[in-house]
Design a protein around this motif. Structure first.
Motif, PDB file in Angstrom:
ATOM      1  N   LEU A 121       3.653 -33.943 -29.640  1.00 37.08           N
ATOM      2  CA  LEU A 121       3.214 -32.569 -29.440  1.00 37.08           C
ATOM      3  C   LEU A 121       3.721 -31.964 -28.135  1.00 37.08           C
ATOM      4  CD1 LEU A 121       1.658 -30.454 -30.965  1.00 37.08           C
ATOM      5  CD2 LEU A 121      -0.387 -31.102 -29.730  1.00 37.08           C
ATOM      6  N   CYS A 122       3.781 -32.772 -27.075  1.00 32.85           N
ATOM      7  CA  CYS A 122       4.199 -32.187 -25.802  1.00 32.85           C
ATOM      8  C   CYS A 122       5.687 -31.841 -25.811  1.00 32.85           C
ATOM      9  CB  CYS A 122       3.853 -33.096 -24.628  1.00 32.85           C
ATOM     10  SG  CYS A 122       4.766 -34.629 -24.535  1.00 32.85           S
ATOM     11  N   LEU A 123       6.492 -32.559 -26.588  1.00 31.92           N
ATOM     12  CA  LEU A 123       7.903 -32.178 -26.725  1.00 31.92           C
ATOM     13  C   LEU A 123       8.008 -30.782 -27.335  1.00 31.92           C
ATOM     14  CD1 LEU A 123       9.650 -35.455 -27.986  1.00 31.92           C
ATOM     15  CD2 LEU A 123       9.970 -34.325 -25.781  1.00 31.92           C
TER      16      LEU A 123
ATOM     17  N   CYS B 125      15.277 -34.298 -31.048  1.00 31.14           N
ATOM     18  CA  CYS B 125      16.624 -33.918 -31.505  1.00 31.14           C
ATOM     19  C   CYS B 125      16.735 -32.413 -31.741  1.00 31.14           C
ATOM     20  CB  CYS B 125      16.971 -34.675 -32.786  1.00 31.14           C
ATOM     21  SG  CYS B 125      17.166 -36.450 -32.567  1.00 31.14           S
ATOM     22  N   CYS B 126      15.757 -31.842 -32.455  1.00 25.13           N
ATOM     23  CA  CYS B 126      15.852 -30.430 -32.841  1.00 25.13           C
ATOM     24  C   CYS B 126      15.694 -29.486 -31.657  1.00 25.13           C
ATOM     25  CB  CYS B 126      14.782 -30.101 -33.887  1.00 25.13           C
ATOM     26  SG  CYS B 126      15.017 -30.962 -35.452  1.00 25.13           S
TER      27      CYS B 126
ATOM     28  N   ILE C  41      18.242 -31.380 -28.132  1.00 26.38           N
ATOM     29  CA  ILE C  41      19.667 -31.616 -28.349  1.00 26.38           C
ATOM     30  C   ILE C  41      20.323 -30.413 -29.011  1.00 26.38           C
ATOM     31  CG2 ILE C  41      21.340 -33.098 -29.550  1.00 26.38           C
ATOM     32  CD1 ILE C  41      19.437 -35.422 -29.208  1.00 26.38           C
ATOM     33  N   ILE C  42      19.522 -29.634 -29.776  1.00 28.76           N
ATOM     34  CA  ILE C  42      20.080 -28.468 -30.473  1.00 28.76           C
ATOM     35  C   ILE C  42      19.596 -27.156 -29.852  1.00 28.76           C
ATOM     36  CG2 ILE C  42      20.191 -27.242 -32.675  1.00 28.76           C
ATOM     37  CD1 ILE C  42      19.904 -29.953 -34.076  1.00 28.76           C
ATOM     38  N   GLY C  43      18.263 -26.937 -29.803  1.00 32.88           N
ATOM     39  CA  GLY C  43      17.709 -25.645 -29.414  1.00 32.88           C
ATOM     40  C   GLY C  43      18.021 -25.195 -28.003  1.00 32.88           C
ATOM     41  N   ILE C  44      17.723 -26.036 -27.015  1.00 35.86           N
ATOM     42  CA  ILE C  44      17.928 -25.639 -25.612  1.00 35.86           C
ATOM     43  C   ILE C  44      19.401 -25.414 -25.278  1.00 35.86           C
ATOM     44  CG2 ILE C  44      17.746 -26.460 -23.212  1.00 35.86           C
ATOM     45  CD1 ILE C  44      15.001 -27.553 -23.898  1.00 35.86           C
ATOM     46  N   PRO C  45      20.324 -26.324 -25.664  1.00 28.46           N
ATOM     47  CA  PRO C  45      21.743 -26.045 -25.384  1.00 28.46           C
ATOM     48  C   PRO C  45      22.231 -24.740 -26.004  1.00 28.46           C
ATOM     49  CG  PRO C  45      21.465 -28.353 -25.937  1.00 28.46           C
ATOM     50  CD  PRO C  45      20.145 -27.685 -26.217  1.00 28.46           C
ATOM     51  N   VAL C  46      21.809 -24.443 -27.225  1.00 31.83           N
ATOM     52  CA  VAL C  46      22.206 -23.179 -27.861  1.00 31.83           C
ATOM     53  C   VAL C  46      21.654 -21.999 -27.071  1.00 31.83           C
ATOM     54  CG1 VAL C  46      21.889 -21.721 -29.903  1.00 31.83           C
ATOM     55  CG2 VAL C  46      22.447 -24.139 -30.182  1.00 31.83           C
ATOM     56  N   GLY C  47      20.382 -22.096 -26.629  1.00 34.47           N
ATOM     57  CA  GLY C  47      19.774 -21.029 -25.841  1.00 34.47           C
ATOM     58  C   GLY C  47      20.483 -20.793 -24.522  1.00 34.47           C
TER      59      GLY C  47
ATOM     60  N   VAL D 235      16.528 -21.453 -33.379  1.00 32.71           N
ATOM     61  CA  VAL D 235      17.393 -22.436 -34.029  1.00 32.71           C
ATOM     62  C   VAL D 235      16.730 -23.810 -34.012  1.00 32.71           C
ATOM     63  CG1 VAL D 235      19.593 -23.687 -33.830  1.00 32.71           C
ATOM     64  CG2 VAL D 235      19.547 -21.204 -33.570  1.00 32.71           C
ATOM     65  N   GLY D 236      16.148 -24.175 -32.866  1.00 33.54           N
ATOM     66  CA  GLY D 236      15.474 -25.467 -32.752  1.00 33.54           C
ATOM     67  C   GLY D 236      14.279 -25.573 -33.691  1.00 33.54           C
ATOM     68  N   VAL D 237      13.458 -24.518 -33.755  1.00 33.50           N
ATOM     69  CA  VAL D 237      12.263 -24.535 -34.608  1.00 33.50           C
ATOM     70  C   VAL D 237      12.658 -24.582 -36.083  1.00 33.50           C
ATOM     71  CG1 VAL D 237      10.240 -23.220 -35.341  1.00 33.50           C
ATOM     72  CG2 VAL D 237      10.823 -23.352 -32.918  1.00 33.50           C
ATOM     73  N   ALA D 238      13.652 -23.771 -36.468  1.00 37.37           N
ATOM     74  CA  ALA D 238      14.090 -23.760 -37.867  1.00 37.37           C
ATOM     75  C   ALA D 238      14.633 -25.124 -38.288  1.00 37.37           C
ATOM     76  CB  ALA D 238      15.160 -22.684 -38.065  1.00 37.37           C
ATOM     77  N   THR D 239      15.386 -25.770 -37.401  1.00 34.96           N
ATOM     78  CA  THR D 239      15.916 -27.109 -37.700  1.00 34.96           C
ATOM     79  C   THR D 239      14.781 -28.114 -37.866  1.00 34.96           C
ATOM     80  OG1 THR D 239      17.865 -26.589 -36.349  1.00 34.96           O
ATOM     81  CG2 THR D 239      17.539 -28.887 -36.948  1.00 34.96           C
ATOM     82  N   GLN D 240      13.744 -28.001 -37.005  1.00 39.46           N
ATOM     83  CA  GLN D 240      12.597 -28.907 -37.100  1.00 39.46           C
ATOM     84  C   GLN D 240      11.860 -28.725 -38.426  1.00 39.46           C
ATOM     85  OE1 GLN D 240       9.018 -27.664 -35.676  1.00 39.46           O
ATOM     86  NE2 GLN D 240       8.223 -29.609 -34.931  1.00 39.46           N
ATOM     87  N   VAL D 241      11.635 -27.467 -38.829  1.00 41.17           N
ATOM     88  CA  VAL D 241      10.916 -27.189 -40.078  1.00 41.17           C
ATOM     89  C   VAL D 241      11.677 -27.752 -41.277  1.00 41.17           C
ATOM     90  CG1 VAL D 241      10.196 -25.338 -41.647  1.00 41.17           C
ATOM     91  CG2 VAL D 241       9.679 -25.176 -39.214  1.00 41.17           C
ATOM     92  N   LEU D 242      12.979 -27.556 -41.302  1.00 44.37           N
ATOM     93  CA  LEU D 242      13.789 -28.072 -42.412  1.00 44.37           C
ATOM     94  C   LEU D 242      13.758 -29.596 -42.455  1.00 44.37           C
ATOM     95  CD1 LEU D 242      16.889 -25.687 -42.188  1.00 44.37           C
ATOM     96  CD2 LEU D 242      15.133 -25.716 -43.980  1.00 44.37           C
TER      97      LEU D 242
END
Length: 477
Positions: free
Chosen positions: A258-260, A404-405, A408-414, A434-441
């Protein structure tokens, strides 16, 4: 023959509607009190921000930093670790191991009190930490002052969250909902008296929140010790000190999960503090996050409901009902998410005026309204899928997904969009999306592929391994 088939289909359709209705009632029985509790409790933070925001922009930015970074940091850990209580108590309740629920509560309280004490330096040295991170010196200094007022709130998290998880696992969280609602009204009245009438400024706003928060904790203890949980609470016992290590492991994995997720938004606020117009950027971003977070408190109701329903059914050994509950929760969350998506598109400008009178901040928030609405829509799905994982005790798996979502993905894109493409706060927000959408999928795919019979076996093995006979509770044997 054809008439028989049609009659069979009609009977199945009628039965399906009845099953959906029955499951929905069970979900809402847990979700509504949880929503009331979470919205009221988080509402106290939002109300405090509203009063402090009208004191000055620097005070608003400082409060935003400490609330969204330091408080979210601590709340993420403690709320996550409390979800171990949710998993263990929920499955024990389903398995009718009622006497173990009080033991699990005591073990979680011991672990969370120690964790809260370890987190104290974050609040004591918050101002110095923000200065080291390169934040504006005026904002950092004011944030360091405000952080000291949050120390009683830190221990409010420790007790309130843990007992709340214990109560909702046995379908008794309505008391927490009512206590929280009363505390919210009390907080609004006290804030108005302390800040507007007595002109006490920041101490008045924070003092009102401390009094209202601890009203909830005292009420929970009265309910617990007053005999309203006769089957699950038999008093303090030495058994609480047995098997602390495996409970600690589950608590840590729950906390990391949760804290991540909560730190993700905090890091994005921190990044916005490095932009040229830091005060406006932090204020605008924090207001959007507060709107999202307030709506997410409703989604936390579904996180709690899906978690309790899944854990109860796994404890009972009913894999089919657990799977059906997941489907009903996802459909319900989608409908609610669509409703709030529309609300945010229509009223985001007006909502912003609650938090600030600065036209520059209001304009900045309005430019983010579409992204705000999309984030609100995804919150419901994210919460239900996370709740399913908590109910099954799969927090470690979700922690890896979040890592990962988000990181590794969301913050670098931001970062790329905000600083390289010069999209500023909007770029940071798109990265977050982008990070949240990747996590949901990802979580959706994992849930779709879940073997619920295997989850029943794992839950049964966990409960049997930690089971103590009622006669062994006092000695801890």
């Amino acid at each position: 023959m054809e008439e028989r088939l049609l009659g069979s289909e009609a009977k199945y359709e009628s039965n399906l509607k009845g099953r959906i209705w029955t499951e929905s009632k069970k979900l809402w029985r847990i979700a509504l009190p949880a929503m009331l509790a979470r919205v009221s409790q988080y509402g106290m933070f939002v109300v405090t921000q509203g009063f402090i925001g009208h004191i000055g922009d620097v005070q608003l930015a400082a409060y935003a930093l400490i609330q969204i970074i330091a408080v979210r940091f601590a709340n993420g850990i403690l709320l996550g670790m409390s979800s171990a209580t949710e998993t263990l108590c929920g499955q024990a309740f389903g398995a009718k191991q009622y006497h173990m629920m009080g033991i699990y509560l005591q073990r979680s309280l011991l672990i969370n009190i120690a964790t809260g004490t370890v987190l104290l330096p974050v609040f004591i040295f918050a101002g110095d930490i923000f200065k080291l991170l390169g934040e504006d010196s005026d904002i950092a200094a004011k944030a360091g002052y405000i952080s000291l007022w949050f120390i009683p709130i830190l221990y409010f998290f420790v007790f309130c969250l843990t007992i709340q998880k214990y109560l909702q696992a046995q379908l008794k969280n309505i008391i927490v909902g009512w206590l929280s609602a009363v505390a919210f009204v009390m907080h609004v009245i006290l804030s108005w008296i302390f800040v507007n009438l007595l002109n006490l400024g920041i101490p008045g706003a924070m003092g009102a929140m401390i009094i209202a928060s601890w009203f909830i904790v005292i009420g929970e203890f009265v309910y617990l010790f007053g005999g309203w949980c006769p089957n699950t609470w038999n008093g303090f016992c030495l058994a609480a000190f047995v098997d602390l290590l495996p409970v600690l492991k589950l608590s840590v994995s729950s906390g990391v999960m949760l804290c991540l997720e909560l730190w993700y938004n905090a890091i994005l606020v921190l990044l916005s503090g490095y932009m040229k117009n830091a005060t406006t950027e932090i204020s605008a971003f924090s207001i959007c996050l507060n709107i999202i977070s307030w709506e997410f408190m409703l989604c936390f109701g579904f996180l709690a409901a899906s978690s309790v329903r899944i854990s109860n059914e796994l404890g009972k050994g009913d894999a089919k009902t657990a799977s059906f509950s997941v489907k009903v929760a996802i459909i319900t969350a989608t409908i609610i998410g669509t409703f709030f998506f529309i609300i945010c598109l229509l009223f985001s400008h007006g909502i912003t005026k609650i938090f600030t009178s600065s036209e520059e901040v209001i304009s900045s928030v309005s430019s983010l309204s579409v992204l705000l609405a999309l984030s609100v829509f995804l919150n419901g799905l994210q919460a239900v899928l996370s709740g399913v994982a908590v109910g099954a005790g799969r927090q470690t798996l979700v922690a890896y997904v979040n890592l990962c979502c988000y990181y590794i993905i969301g913050i670098p894109v931001g970062v790329l969009l905000a600083y390289v493409a010069d999209m500023k706060v909007k770029g940071i927000w798109i990265g977050m999306m982008v990070g949240v959408a990747t996590q949901v999928l990802t979580l959706g795919f994992i849930t779709y592929k879940t073997d619920w019979d295997q989850q029943v076996d794992e839950a049964t093995a966990r409960l049997d391994r930690w089971l103590l006979k009622p006669s062994d509770e006092s000695t801890g044997n």
